[in-house]
Design an enzyme around this catalytic site. Sequence first.
Site, PDB file in Angstrom:
ATOM      1  N   HIS A 143       0.819  -1.220   0.000  1.00 21.95           N
ATOM      2  CA  HIS A 143       0.000   0.000   0.000  1.00 21.95           C
ATOM      3  C   HIS A 143       0.850   1.267   0.000  1.00 21.95           C
ATOM      4  O   HIS A 143       0.338   2.351  -0.282  1.00 21.95           O
ATOM      5  CB  HIS A 143      -0.987   0.002   1.168  1.00 21.95           C
ATOM      6  CG  HIS A 143      -0.393   0.266   2.512  1.00 21.95           C
ATOM      7  ND1 HIS A 143      -0.119  -0.728   3.426  1.00 21.95           N
ATOM      8  CD2 HIS A 143      -0.029   1.418   3.115  1.00 21.95           C
ATOM      9  CE1 HIS A 143       0.377  -0.201   4.527  1.00 21.95           C
ATOM     10  NE2 HIS A 143       0.437   1.114   4.371  1.00 21.95           N
ATOM     11  N   ASP A 173      -0.010  -7.652   1.400  1.00 21.13           N
ATOM     12  CA  ASP A 173       0.408  -6.254   1.509  1.00 21.13           C
ATOM     13  C   ASP A 173       1.930  -6.129   1.550  1.00 21.13           C
ATOM     14  O   ASP A 173       2.478  -5.314   2.289  1.00 21.13           O
ATOM     15  CB  ASP A 173      -0.211  -5.579   2.735  1.00 21.13           C
ATOM     16  CG  ASP A 173      -0.074  -4.051   2.697  1.00 21.13           C
ATOM     17  OD1 ASP A 173       0.049  -3.506   1.575  1.00 21.13           O
ATOM     18  OD2 ASP A 173      -0.071  -3.416   3.764  1.00 21.13           O
ATOM     19  N   SER A 249       4.693   2.379   7.939  1.00 21.27           N
ATOM     20  CA  SER A 249       4.317   1.235   7.115  1.00 21.27           C
ATOM     21  C   SER A 249       5.487   0.764   6.253  1.00 21.27           C
ATOM     22  O   SER A 249       6.119   1.566   5.567  1.00 21.27           O
ATOM     23  CB  SER A 249       3.141   1.588   6.202  1.00 21.27           C
ATOM     24  OG  SER A 249       1.981   1.778   6.951  1.00 21.27           O
TER      25      SER A 249
END
Length: 523
Positions: A143, A173, A249
């Site tokens: 992402h 992901d 992230s």
Amino acid sequence: MMKRKEFMLGAIAGLTFAAAATAGGVIDWPSANAGPVAGFTGRLAPTAGASGLAFAPPQGAPLSFADIFAQVAPAVVQIDVKTRVRQPSMLQIPGTPFAIPNPNGGERGEEGEDGEDGEGTTAMGAGSGFFIAANGFIVTNNHVIADATEIMVKLADGRELEARVIGRDEATDLAVIKVEGTDFPFVTFEETAQPRVGDWVIAVGNPFGLGGTATAGIVSAQSRQNLADPTSSFVDFLQIDAAINRGNSGGPTFDIYGRVIGVNSAIISPTGGSVGIGFAIPASVAKPVTDQLMRGNAVQRGFVGLGLRTFDADRWEALGQARDFKGAYIESVTPDAPAAQAGVQEGDLLVGVNGRAVANGTEATRAVGSARPGETIRLEVIRDGRRRTINVRSGVRPSETDLLADQDQGGGEGPRNAPATPQGQVVEGATVSSITPAQRSQYGIPETVTGVIVTGVARGTPAAEAGLQAGFVISRAGNRTIGSAADLAAAVREIKTAGRPSILLFVTAGGQRGTLVLKFDTE
């Protein structure tokens, strides 16, 4: 508002505690001319006596994370991405419910430049990553870079390098990007040792653009599902309480030996900031996926074309099963997909895959996904109370984006031209009728959604207690497909005759599908 309220409650509680401490008598404060305090004078020089051991770090805990951070931080990078964002065709007028045509039409860039191919404005984003090989391979989250038109990587020494995408896997992901060069410092995944709940962890990354940031905590739990992420069926996350914020992230989670035990991926937070509930993709999942991506291979998983739903005890009971039933409800079967061709039907209960019992939809999805495309998968289902095995030849699982797009298109097949009943029929307090074109427009009901629409609900009735509202579409009741008000009444009558206390309704509201338990009045 919630956070402020909690703070005020905490402050009030503290004041209450202080008042209680002084309520038992009069406090005699020492006078200004008092002498030595309990025989102590001059400079105090405390020493760590035996009582101090109670606050010493336990065996195995580092006195500091500084050495570990110094060793692994050079492998962690800051990732800055540029993406195209399509502007809406309509602009909302502030303070009003009205919208007007967007004069830019999604054609101009962020700085007044024309967007490429009419794809809209430019947006900037940031994340984290880490070198996994000396020749420039970097692991991050999908992402972070999924929609990037430009990716820049900032190294710990301040250098900035352009990166390109090597491979992405939406289902976990994970993504691998690469910068040109050799002899980069890199870290490795820890595959053999399983971190325990309570073990120390260090998260290193780029929160809010503050690169080179380290936070520490412990493993809070294992095998967690990220409830906020519908595409996480293939990951049992590590839950950690090391602070993770926007920009973390894709960064690594280290153990106290500097080995990567996870890839920071998500948080659960009512505020958007860290509240100590973070999720990391464990190394046991990340390493095999990233190994494939580094070789330039797409990650392929088995696919049969089933939409699965896991129910709680009340919903299993409403379907006529034991409250502790283990399995997954087959909510939809993709037309022409392998399962449909093999004879699997909507309403079947999936209880086993390849001879192994599955307790819920997640276990079933993973079991199917682990099969190689072209492999025969044995699905064990319960239909009409009878257990049967259906052999299905596995296909290739589409991307998560494609799967979600298919789900958004609405429900499956059903009677499309049921007789109209304009006056409606009352069933357990809900007035239901066939769906008219005007109602589809009013409530935004897709053409693919079939059933009966609720036009009114009487207070204090079973329908009201179940949560039915005007505009809800009931497409299925128990194991019966609903095409008319008479179908719904018959389904309810059948369940009541069987002596069961409730029936499960499959509904669509606001474009979203769900289930409600309709409990009957007991006399």
